[in-house]
Design a protein around this motif. Sequence first.
Motif, PDB file in Angstrom:
ATOM      1  N   VAL A  56      42.322 -85.743  37.740  1.00  5.41           N
ATOM      2  CA  VAL A  56      42.600 -86.707  36.617  1.00  5.41           C
ATOM      3  C   VAL A  56      41.237 -87.514  36.523  1.00  5.41           C
ATOM      4  O   VAL A  56      40.908 -87.826  35.446  1.00  5.41           O
ATOM      5  CB  VAL A  56      43.889 -87.463  37.258  1.00  5.41           C
ATOM      6  N   PRO A  57      40.772 -88.284  37.612  1.00  2.00           N
ATOM      7  CA  PRO A  57      39.558 -88.938  37.281  1.00  2.00           C
ATOM      8  C   PRO A  57      38.365 -88.315  36.696  1.00  2.00           C
ATOM      9  O   PRO A  57      37.669 -89.088  35.617  1.00  2.00           O
ATOM     10  CB  PRO A  57      39.251 -89.498  38.648  1.00  2.00           C
ATOM     11  N   HIS A  58      38.119 -87.087  36.862  1.00  2.00           N
ATOM     12  CA  HIS A  58      37.148 -86.230  36.241  1.00  2.00           C
ATOM     13  C   HIS A  58      37.559 -85.992  34.746  1.00  2.00           C
ATOM     14  O   HIS A  58      36.646 -86.216  34.103  1.00  2.00           O
ATOM     15  CB  HIS A  58      36.835 -84.864  36.921  1.00  2.00           C
ATOM     16  N   ALA A  59      38.608 -85.752  34.440  1.00  2.00           N
ATOM     17  CA  ALA A  59      39.233 -85.728  33.256  1.00  2.00           C
ATOM     18  C   ALA A  59      38.910 -86.963  32.272  1.00  2.00           C
ATOM     19  O   ALA A  59      38.544 -86.990  31.186  1.00  2.00           O
ATOM     20  CB  ALA A  59      40.560 -85.328  33.118  1.00  2.00           C
ATOM     21  N   MET A  60      39.323 -87.944  32.913  1.00  2.00           N
ATOM     22  CA  MET A  60      39.231 -89.413  32.213  1.00  2.00           C
ATOM     23  C   MET A  60      37.514 -89.536  32.128  1.00  2.00           C
ATOM     24  O   MET A  60      37.391 -90.231  30.975  1.00  2.00           O
ATOM     25  CB  MET A  60      39.619 -90.242  33.289  1.00  2.00           C
ATOM     26  N   GLU A  61      36.816 -89.234  32.867  1.00  2.00           N
ATOM     27  CA  GLU A  61      35.322 -89.612  32.830  1.00  2.00           C
ATOM     28  C   GLU A  61      34.712 -88.650  31.542  1.00  2.00           C
ATOM     29  O   GLU A  61      34.074 -89.193  30.543  1.00  2.00           O
ATOM     30  CB  GLU A  61      34.474 -89.196  33.961  1.00  2.00           C
ATOM     31  N   ALA A  62      35.122 -87.385  31.442  1.00  2.00           N
ATOM     32  CA  ALA A  62      34.862 -86.527  30.281  1.00  2.00           C
ATOM     33  C   ALA A  62      35.487 -87.059  28.866  1.00  2.00           C
ATOM     34  O   ALA A  62      34.703 -86.998  28.077  1.00  2.00           O
ATOM     35  CB  ALA A  62      35.413 -85.261  30.747  1.00  2.00           C
ATOM     36  N   ALA A  63      36.608 -87.605  29.056  1.00  2.00           N
ATOM     37  CA  ALA A  63      37.161 -88.087  27.720  1.00  2.00           C
ATOM     38  C   ALA A  63      36.482 -89.499  27.479  1.00  2.00           C
ATOM     39  O   ALA A  63      36.252 -89.595  26.330  1.00  2.00           O
ATOM     40  CB  ALA A  63      38.632 -88.532  28.117  1.00  2.00           C
ATOM     41  N   VAL A  87      38.335 -80.054  23.904  1.00  2.00           N
ATOM     42  CA  VAL A  87      39.146 -79.738  25.366  1.00  2.00           C
ATOM     43  C   VAL A  87      38.407 -80.127  26.396  1.00  2.00           C
ATOM     44  O   VAL A  87      37.305 -79.994  26.629  1.00  2.00           O
ATOM     45  CB  VAL A  87      39.174 -78.067  24.976  1.00  2.00           C
ATOM     46  N   ILE A  88      39.389 -80.596  27.443  1.00  2.00           N
ATOM     47  CA  ILE A  88      38.971 -80.886  28.760  1.00  2.00           C
ATOM     48  C   ILE A  88      39.897 -79.986  29.685  1.00  2.00           C
ATOM     49  O   ILE A  88      40.925 -80.176  29.729  1.00  2.00           O
ATOM     50  CB  ILE A  88      39.205 -82.743  28.999  1.00  2.00           C
ATOM     51  N   ALA A  89      39.116 -79.163  30.144  1.00  2.00           N
ATOM     52  CA  ALA A  89      39.663 -78.097  31.015  1.00  2.00           C
ATOM     53  C   ALA A  89      39.270 -78.121  32.350  1.00  2.00           C
ATOM     54  O   ALA A  89      38.216 -78.786  32.736  1.00  2.00           O
ATOM     55  CB  ALA A  89      39.475 -76.704  30.562  1.00  2.00           C
ATOM     56  N   SER A  90      39.910 -77.417  33.272  1.00  3.47           N
ATOM     57  CA  SER A  90      39.575 -77.164  34.668  1.00  3.47           C
ATOM     58  C   SER A  90      38.335 -76.272  35.063  1.00  3.47           C
ATOM     59  O   SER A  90      37.984 -75.585  34.034  1.00  3.47           O
ATOM     60  CB  SER A  90      40.499 -76.771  35.615  1.00  3.47           C
ATOM     61  N   SER A  91      37.427 -76.747  35.656  1.00  7.80           N
ATOM     62  CA  SER A  91      36.318 -75.640  36.106  1.00  7.80           C
ATOM     63  C   SER A  91      36.473 -74.879  37.473  1.00  7.80           C
ATOM     64  O   SER A  91      35.588 -74.281  37.934  1.00  7.80           O
ATOM     65  CB  SER A  91      34.988 -76.737  36.308  1.00  7.80           C
TER      66      SER A  91
END
Length: 403
Positions: free
Chosen positions: A74-81, A23-27
Motif C-alpha cells: 500500500v505505501p508503495h502504491a500511494m507513492e506511485a499515485a 495503472v498501479i500494479a504489483s511488481s
Amino acid sequence: TSGVQRAVRLAKYLPEYGVNTRVIASSHSGELPDAVNVSHVPNGLTWNSHAGPMSRLAQAVQRVLPYNEQLPWVPHAMEAARALMSTRAAAAVISTSPPVATHLAALRLKQRYGLKWIADFRDPILGNPGRPRRWALPYDRALERLIFRNADAIISVTDAMAEEWKRRFPSCAHKIHVIWNGFDPADALAPAPLPPRNYRVLAHVGVLYSQRHPAALLASLDRLVTAGTIDPRSFRLRFVGPIQEQEQFARRPAVSSLIQRGCIEMAGVLVPRPDANHEIATADFLLLLDIVNLSNVGYTVPAKIFDYILVGRPILAVTDQNSPVERILQDSGIRHQCVYHQDPDSEIDKKISEFLNLPTEPLSPSHSFLEHFDGRRQAGKIAEIVIRLVTPLPERPALGKLI
C-alpha cells in the motif's frame, strides 16, 4: 493468471469510453515490458522514498492479521499515485481485489485527494472459503464495512453475491452493481486440433486451490475404474498448474489409486497464459471446480469458465444447483454436465460416466453468451459508473448508447 485478466481488460478498454487510465500494479511477478501507462511497485524509487519505512511498518502490522492482505504494497502504491498525480490530476480510482490491499490503497487515495472510488470485488471478503477462520469473522466484517461505507460504487461479479450484499448493507444497495467477469474479444481463443493419442484428456487448467480439491469427482472416477465401467487406459485427468497442498492431495486414497493406474497427470507449476490457453484448446474435456459459501449459493464464478466456453468442448462442472456457474453453462450453448456438491455417490457416478461419453467436437458459444460476457462491453458499463460519479448531471454524455 485468469483472474487478473479482468483488470487487464479494464485498462485496455476504458479509454474507448472516454475514461483514460493509469495503472498501479504489483511488481511481484515482474514487469510487463509492453504495458503502457503502468507503474509497477515496489520499485527502487518507491523504496527510496518515505514508502520504504512505511512499508516495513505495514509488514509488522501484517504479521498480526489473520490473513495476508499484502499491506506492505500500500505505501508503495500511494507513492506511485502521488508521483502520477503531480503531473496530471485524476478524478476517480478503481480498485479490484483480491488482494484487499488494493481497496485500502484506494481508500487512502479517496481520503487524501477526494477521488471517487469504485471497489470491484472479484472475490468477496465475508463468506469467502479462502478466509475460513471463524475467530476472524469480526475482522472480516469490520473490513467489509469499512470498504462498503466509504466506496462510491461497489461491483460484484455475480448476482448472487450482490443480492447478499444488499441484504447485509441495505443503506448501500443503491451503489451496488453487478458486472460479470468475461472474456477479451481480441483474444480469439478457439479450439485447436486434438493431438493424436489413444486416450481422452479431462483437463483442469489453473491453480487447484485447497477449497477446490475435487474429492467427490476423484472418488467417483476411482469407483468407476474399479467397477470396470471406465477403462483406465481411455482417459487422463490432467491438472495444469499448481496444486495447493499437493503432497496431501496425492496421498488421498482415490488420488493415489488413480495415479497408480496412470489416470492422473500433475504438472504442479504455474504455466504462462499462452501455454495454459493451448492446454484448454487441445483438451477433449474441461473440468471446472466451483467454490460455494456456507449457504450453498455460488458466491463467484471461476474466471476460466469463459475461456472454456470459447473453446467449445464439453465442460464438467462441480458446483451447486442453480449456481451462477450452472446458469452460465445452461445459456452457453456448450455441452456440459453439472455435478452438485449434494449429489449422492450413485448420481455422481452416473453423471461422470455419461459425461465421458459425450462427443468432443467443439460447439460455438451462443449469441447471448458472446454478447453478455464481452469484456469490452463490460468495461463500458464500468466507464458509465465512473462518468456518472465524476460528471455533473447536465454534462453527462449519452454513454449508454455506446454499450
